[in-house]
Design a protein around this motif. Structure first.
Motif, PDB file in Angstrom:
ATOM      1  N   LEU A 124     -26.351  17.944  30.075  1.00  0.00           N
ATOM      2  CA  LEU A 124     -26.433  19.380  30.340  1.00  0.00           C
ATOM      3  C   LEU A 124     -25.865  20.214  29.191  1.00  0.00           C
ATOM      4  O   LEU A 124     -25.799  21.443  29.290  1.00  0.00           O
ATOM      5  CB  LEU A 124     -25.705  19.716  31.644  1.00  0.00           C
ATOM      6  CG  LEU A 124     -26.366  19.163  32.909  1.00  0.00           C
ATOM      7  CD1 LEU A 124     -25.458  19.341  34.119  1.00  0.00           C
ATOM      8  CD2 LEU A 124     -27.722  19.832  33.147  1.00  0.00           C
ATOM      9  N   GLY A 125     -25.432  19.563  28.104  1.00  0.00           N
ATOM     10  CA  GLY A 125     -25.029  20.295  26.904  1.00  0.00           C
ATOM     11  C   GLY A 125     -23.554  20.388  26.633  1.00  0.00           C
ATOM     12  O   GLY A 125     -23.144  21.047  25.677  1.00  0.00           O
ATOM     13  N   GLY A 126     -22.710  19.746  27.457  1.00  0.00           N
ATOM     14  CA  GLY A 126     -21.268  19.842  27.258  1.00  0.00           C
ATOM     15  C   GLY A 126     -20.651  18.515  26.874  1.00  0.00           C
ATOM     16  O   GLY A 126     -21.275  17.460  26.995  1.00  0.00           O
ATOM     17  N   SER A 128     -25.347  28.475  20.154  1.00  0.00           N
ATOM     18  CA  SER A 128     -24.928  27.250  20.831  1.00  0.00           C
ATOM     19  C   SER A 128     -25.827  26.094  20.414  1.00  0.00           C
ATOM     20  O   SER A 128     -27.004  26.278  20.074  1.00  0.00           O
ATOM     21  CB  SER A 128     -24.977  27.428  22.347  1.00  0.00           C
ATOM     22  OG  SER A 128     -26.317  27.503  22.796  1.00  0.00           O
ATOM     23  N   VAL A 129     -25.273  24.896  20.467  1.00  0.00           N
ATOM     24  CA  VAL A 129     -26.044  23.705  20.118  1.00  0.00           C
ATOM     25  C   VAL A 129     -27.246  23.569  21.041  1.00  0.00           C
ATOM     26  O   VAL A 129     -28.370  23.283  20.595  1.00  0.00           O
ATOM     27  CB  VAL A 129     -25.157  22.447  20.189  1.00  0.00           C
ATOM     28  CG1 VAL A 129     -25.996  21.179  20.028  1.00  0.00           C
ATOM     29  CG2 VAL A 129     -24.082  22.487  19.112  1.00  0.00           C
ATOM     30  N   ALA A 130     -27.025  23.795  22.344  1.00  0.00           N
ATOM     31  CA  ALA A 130     -28.107  23.644  23.320  1.00  0.00           C
ATOM     32  C   ALA A 130     -29.264  24.585  23.027  1.00  0.00           C
ATOM     33  O   ALA A 130     -30.439  24.218  23.139  1.00  0.00           O
ATOM     34  CB  ALA A 130     -27.574  23.872  24.726  1.00  0.00           C
ATOM     35  N   SER A 131     -28.945  25.819  22.641  1.00  0.00           N
ATOM     36  CA  SER A 131     -29.988  26.809  22.337  1.00  0.00           C
ATOM     37  C   SER A 131     -30.685  26.513  21.021  1.00  0.00           C
ATOM     38  O   SER A 131     -31.910  26.644  20.901  1.00  0.00           O
ATOM     39  CB  SER A 131     -29.361  28.207  22.294  1.00  0.00           C
ATOM     40  OG  SER A 131     -30.273  29.159  21.790  1.00  0.00           O
ATOM     41  N   ALA A 132     -29.909  26.106  20.020  1.00  0.00           N
ATOM     42  CA  ALA A 132     -30.463  25.932  18.678  1.00  0.00           C
ATOM     43  C   ALA A 132     -31.233  24.630  18.489  1.00  0.00           C
ATOM     44  O   ALA A 132     -32.161  24.560  17.670  1.00  0.00           O
ATOM     45  CB  ALA A 132     -29.339  26.012  17.650  1.00  0.00           C
ATOM     46  N   LEU A 133     -30.851  23.599  19.237  1.00  0.00           N
ATOM     47  CA  LEU A 133     -31.381  22.259  18.990  1.00  0.00           C
ATOM     48  C   LEU A 133     -32.915  22.179  18.981  1.00  0.00           C
ATOM     49  O   LEU A 133     -33.495  21.610  18.038  1.00  0.00           O
ATOM     50  CB  LEU A 133     -30.802  21.288  20.010  1.00  0.00           C
ATOM     51  CG  LEU A 133     -30.864  19.798  19.680  1.00  0.00           C
ATOM     52  CD1 LEU A 133     -30.211  19.507  18.337  1.00  0.00           C
ATOM     53  CD2 LEU A 133     -30.169  18.994  20.778  1.00  0.00           C
ATOM     54  N   MET A 168     -23.131  26.528  16.363  1.00  0.00           N
ATOM     55  CA  MET A 168     -23.615  26.095  15.049  1.00  0.00           C
ATOM     56  C   MET A 168     -23.951  27.329  14.223  1.00  0.00           C
ATOM     57  O   MET A 168     -24.384  28.354  14.765  1.00  0.00           O
ATOM     58  CB  MET A 168     -24.890  25.246  15.178  1.00  0.00           C
ATOM     59  CG  MET A 168     -24.792  24.077  16.106  1.00  0.00           C
ATOM     60  SD  MET A 168     -26.299  23.085  16.101  1.00  0.00           S
ATOM     61  CE  MET A 168     -26.082  22.176  14.603  1.00  0.00           C
ATOM     62  N   ILE A 169     -23.728  27.237  12.929  1.00  0.00           N
ATOM     63  CA  ILE A 169     -24.295  28.246  12.037  1.00  0.00           C
ATOM     64  C   ILE A 169     -25.713  27.793  11.752  1.00  0.00           C
ATOM     65  O   ILE A 169     -25.945  26.709  11.204  1.00  0.00           O
ATOM     66  CB  ILE A 169     -23.508  28.366  10.718  1.00  0.00           C
ATOM     67  CG1 ILE A 169     -22.071  28.802  10.985  1.00  0.00           C
ATOM     68  CG2 ILE A 169     -24.198  29.371   9.796  1.00  0.00           C
ATOM     69  CD1 ILE A 169     -21.245  28.975   9.716  1.00  0.00           C
ATOM     70  N   VAL A 170     -26.663  28.616  12.155  1.00  0.00           N
ATOM     71  CA  VAL A 170     -28.076  28.302  11.925  1.00  0.00           C
ATOM     72  C   VAL A 170     -28.699  29.422  11.112  1.00  0.00           C
ATOM     73  O   VAL A 170     -28.276  30.582  11.182  1.00  0.00           O
ATOM     74  CB  VAL A 170     -28.836  28.106  13.251  1.00  0.00           C
ATOM     75  CG1 VAL A 170     -28.389  26.831  13.942  1.00  0.00           C
ATOM     76  CG2 VAL A 170     -28.629  29.290  14.197  1.00  0.00           C
ATOM     77  N   ALA A 171     -29.706  29.076  10.330  1.00  0.00           N
ATOM     78  CA  ALA A 171     -30.312  30.045   9.422  1.00  0.00           C
ATOM     79  C   ALA A 171     -31.820  29.893   9.394  1.00  0.00           C
ATOM     80  O   ALA A 171     -32.369  28.824   9.711  1.00  0.00           O
ATOM     81  CB  ALA A 171     -29.742  29.866   8.012  1.00  0.00           C
TER      82      ALA A 171
END
Length: 326
Positions: free
Chosen positions: A290-292, A208-213, A130-133
């Motif tokens: 698990l994020g996949g 990653s989505v898992a890290s950013a969520l 993801m692009i996160v800001a």
């Protein structure tokens, strides 16, 4: 019966023995434990999902699947070990977008050939970035980011876990497709980059989505777009980058490969059993947890997919002049 006829009979029987032994060996597979070689330390998504898969296959097969972590050198150490393993069906290798997709394009002295040294059995899962800001960053969507980047070429920086990582290469692909220039700020791992993003020291990054969520849900960062062709089920309100830049896609993935020359019967058996698990609703739900996203493929589809990934990242690396070893 003449001596000549007897000799011919004995010769025919002798010639038939190797084929019989080979067929028997294939029918008996696996006759001993199978190794799943994971080129990363424990705890990463490839490892955690790989272990769940190994446990399920151990219950399905007459022999256990033993996970062996062989970390080092951005996955190069373990992947090289997999390429050099005997092609006897007793070594499975976790291949990923980094080790078998990006590394061939950015590491000139790579000690394995991702196309020649492996036969790809199937993908296990895909995972978008993801692009996160930081909340203070003015753009709130991809169109706004592109407009801001075009108004200030090179003036917007982004963090990554290091040169040649999926975070970095996804950003370079974005710049190429959007016709903009961003400034790369590499870190020694994604953890420090995320910490600086949370502190407002960098305005944005691909994560990653898992890290950013958790940080998105906590309001500490905001999501501008996901790198998969479709929206992520975890955050369906966040648009795919492809909605603003048609054709853009940069996913992380992990699959199962075997050393080139592994018997076709074994390859087909592994493909059938792994894809059956990935299509099983209970197992698929575990992968999602698990994020996949489960991504079963045929052997032909898996090999075509990896070749396409290598070609895509080779073009990105060439255009952005990304090289990790000179």
């Amino acid at each position: 019966m003449s001596v000549q006829i007897v000799r011919r009979s004995l010769l025919g029987a002798a010639l038939a023995l190797p084929a019989l032994r080979s067929a028997t060996a294939q029918e008996a597979w696996p006759a001993r434990p199978v190794r799943l070689l994971i080129p990363f330390p424990p705890g990463q998504a490839t490892d955690t999902i790989g272990r769940v898969l190994a446990e399920a296959l151990s219950a399905k097969w007459p022999q256990r699947v033993v996970v062996e972590n062989r970390a080092g050198g951005a996955g190069v150490v373990g992947t090289e070990a997999g390429a050099r393993a005997a092609p006897d069906g007793y070594t499975l290798v976790a291949s990923t977008s980094g080790t078998n997709g990006i590394n061939p394009s950015v590491i000139r002295s790579l000690p394995y050939d991702a196309e020649r040294d492996f036969n790809y059995v199937t993908l296990m899962f895909t995972v978008p970035l993801m692009i996160v800001a930081h909340p203070s960053f003015a753009p709130n969507d991809i169109a706004g980011l592109i407009a801001a980047a075009k108004a200030d070429p090179g003036g917007i920086s982004y963090g990554s876990g290091g040169p040649g990582t999926s975070q970095h290469m996804s950003a370079e692909l974005f710049c190429s497709r959007a016709g903009v220039r961003l400034t790369h700020v590499p870190y020694r791992g994604s953890g420090p980059a995320v910490a600086d993003l949370l502190a407002g020291n960098i305005p944005m990054m691909f994560d990653s989505v898992a890290s950013a969520l958790p940080h998105i849900r906590g309001g500490r960062i905001k999501a501008l777009g996901v790198t998969s062709a479709a929206r992520a089920p975890q955050l369906p309100e966040v648009p795919a980058i492809a909605e603003a830049i048609p054709g853009y896609e940069a996913i992380g993935w992990a699959g199962i490969a075997v050393p080139a020359g592994t018997p076709e019967a074994v390859v087909n058996r592994v493909n059938a059993d792994v894809t059956a698990l990935l299509r099983d609703p209970a197992f698929a739900a575990r992968v999602v947890q698990l994020g996949g996203a489960p991504a079963p493929q045929s052997v032909a589809e898996a090999n075509a997919f990896v070749r396409a990934e290598i070609a895509k990242w080779r073009e990105v690396a060439r255009n952005a002049d990304v090289r990790l070893d000179g």
